[in-house]
Design a protein around this motif. Structure first.
Motif, PDB file in Angstrom:
ATOM      1  N   LEU A   1      26.955 -32.177 -44.524  1.00  0.00           N
ATOM      2  CA  LEU A   1      25.439 -32.202 -44.633  1.00  0.00           C
ATOM      3  C   LEU A   1      24.780 -32.729 -43.342  1.00  0.00           C
ATOM      4  O   LEU A   1      24.990 -34.023 -43.010  1.00  0.00           O
ATOM      5  CB  LEU A   1      25.309 -33.069 -45.694  1.00  0.00           C
TER       6      LEU A   1
ATOM      7  N   LEU B   1      27.737 -28.175 -51.984  1.00  0.00           N
ATOM      8  CA  LEU B   1      26.504 -28.932 -52.280  1.00  0.00           C
ATOM      9  C   LEU B   1      26.285 -29.260 -53.817  1.00  0.00           C
ATOM     10  O   LEU B   1      26.066 -30.378 -54.347  1.00  0.00           O
ATOM     11  CB  LEU B   1      25.488 -28.432 -51.755  1.00  0.00           C
TER      12      LEU B   1
ATOM     13  N   GLN C   1      17.982 -33.335 -44.919  1.00  0.00           N
ATOM     14  CA  GLN C   1      17.269 -32.763 -45.622  1.00  0.00           C
ATOM     15  C   GLN C   1      15.922 -32.642 -44.872  1.00  0.00           C
ATOM     16  O   GLN C   1      15.468 -33.374 -44.231  1.00  0.00           O
ATOM     17  CB  GLN C   1      16.863 -33.462 -46.923  1.00  0.00           C
TER      18      GLN C   1
ATOM     19  N   ARG D   1      17.065 -26.189 -53.045  1.00  0.00           N
ATOM     20  CA  ARG D   1      17.699 -26.471 -54.442  1.00  0.00           C
ATOM     21  C   ARG D   1      16.840 -26.230 -55.609  1.00  0.00           C
ATOM     22  O   ARG D   1      17.523 -26.025 -56.643  1.00  0.00           O
ATOM     23  CB  ARG D   1      18.234 -28.063 -54.513  1.00  0.00           C
TER      24      ARG D   1
ATOM     25  N   TYR E   1      14.291 -28.488 -48.330  1.00  0.00           N
ATOM     26  CA  TYR E   1      15.564 -28.001 -48.338  1.00  0.00           C
ATOM     27  C   TYR E   1      16.788 -28.682 -47.480  1.00  0.00           C
ATOM     28  O   TYR E   1      16.276 -29.515 -46.656  1.00  0.00           O
ATOM     29  CB  TYR E   1      15.617 -26.600 -47.557  1.00  0.00           C
ATOM     30  N   ASP E   2      17.846 -28.425 -47.897  1.00  0.00           N
ATOM     31  CA  ASP E   2      19.146 -29.377 -47.356  1.00  0.00           C
ATOM     32  C   ASP E   2      19.658 -28.430 -46.296  1.00  0.00           C
ATOM     33  O   ASP E   2      19.483 -27.075 -46.162  1.00  0.00           O
ATOM     34  CB  ASP E   2      20.338 -29.261 -48.223  1.00  0.00           C
TER      35      ASP E   2
END
Length: 222
Positions: free
Chosen positions: A216, A85, A219, A29, A8-9
């Motif tokens: 961001l 994103l 990850q 995502r 996951y981000d």
């Protein structure tokens, strides 16, 4: 039930002008990695972010949003963050289709106030009163706010979800900002939490735009 290992981000949404603060968001995502709603709820609780988004169709922008304890048909900062994103013109939520546009350093969404979960919008006499508030007991979702500069539309706000899920205060809350904009009927520049910024603007067609900066953080895997 055990949530599967998945990537996951981690984003921060509604950052301040210096790029700091903002509300953290997890975005899975590949929603197929965690397809079962029960597993999604387990993972959202495990991660502990105020919201976690599962992307079910990255081309159409179909998303599913969870807090650590419940599923939401719509939420502001998850839509702003996921819109940035995925870089799509719209997102599809259970509440409705959310328009997305990127404008310089800001990402904007457009949504209806009726899509936002209920919030208690509690006005105070000054920004100092809002800043001095203690986190209230769980049981009521409170958006505390006061004018900083009424003529300029500048507001000081803090958000207390009241869900008893370990998140006593949200750093930045798009849905509550949307509701406040709908109530006041004007564009707002909201300073929330420790240093987050939320911009809003009502439109003649009844939609309300909510915008902010997104960063961001990286990850991770769970």
């Amino acid at each position: 039930m055990t949530a599967p290992v998945t990537d996951y981000d981690v984003l921060r949404v509604f950052c301040g002008a210096d790029g700091r603060h903002g509300n953290e968001l997890a975005v899975v995502r590949d929603g197929a990695d965690v397809a079962d709603p029960g597993e999604r709820q387990v993972l959202a609780g495990k991660l502990g972010f105020s919201e976690t988004v599962f992307v079910d169709d990255p081309e159409r922008g179909v998303i599913d949003i969870y807090t650590p304890t419940l599923r939401l048909p719509f939420a502001g900062h998850p839509c702003v963050g996921t819109g940035w994103l995925l870089d799509l013109p719209e997102l599809v939520t259970p509440a409705g289709v959310v328009g997305v546009r990127l404008d310089g350093e800001f990402t904007w969404i457009e949504a209806m106030a009726a899509w936002a979960p209920p919030r208690t919008l509690r006005q105070y006499g000054s920004a100092e009163e809002v800043e001095a508030l203690e986190v209230p007991p769980a049981g009521e979702w409170v958006y505390a706010w006061a004018w900083q500069d009424k003529a300029a539309g500048r507001i000081r706000a803090r958000a207390f979800p009241g869900r008893d899920d370990g998140i006593g205060e949200d750093e930045a809350t798009g849905a509550a900002a949307l509701l406040l904009t709908d109530r006041l009927g004007r564009a707002l520049n909201i300073a929330q939490g420790l240093g987050s910024q939320i911009m809003t603007a009502p439109r003649p067609d009844g939609l309300i735009e909510v915008g902010g900066r997104v960063r961001l953080d990286g990850q991770e895997s769970a």
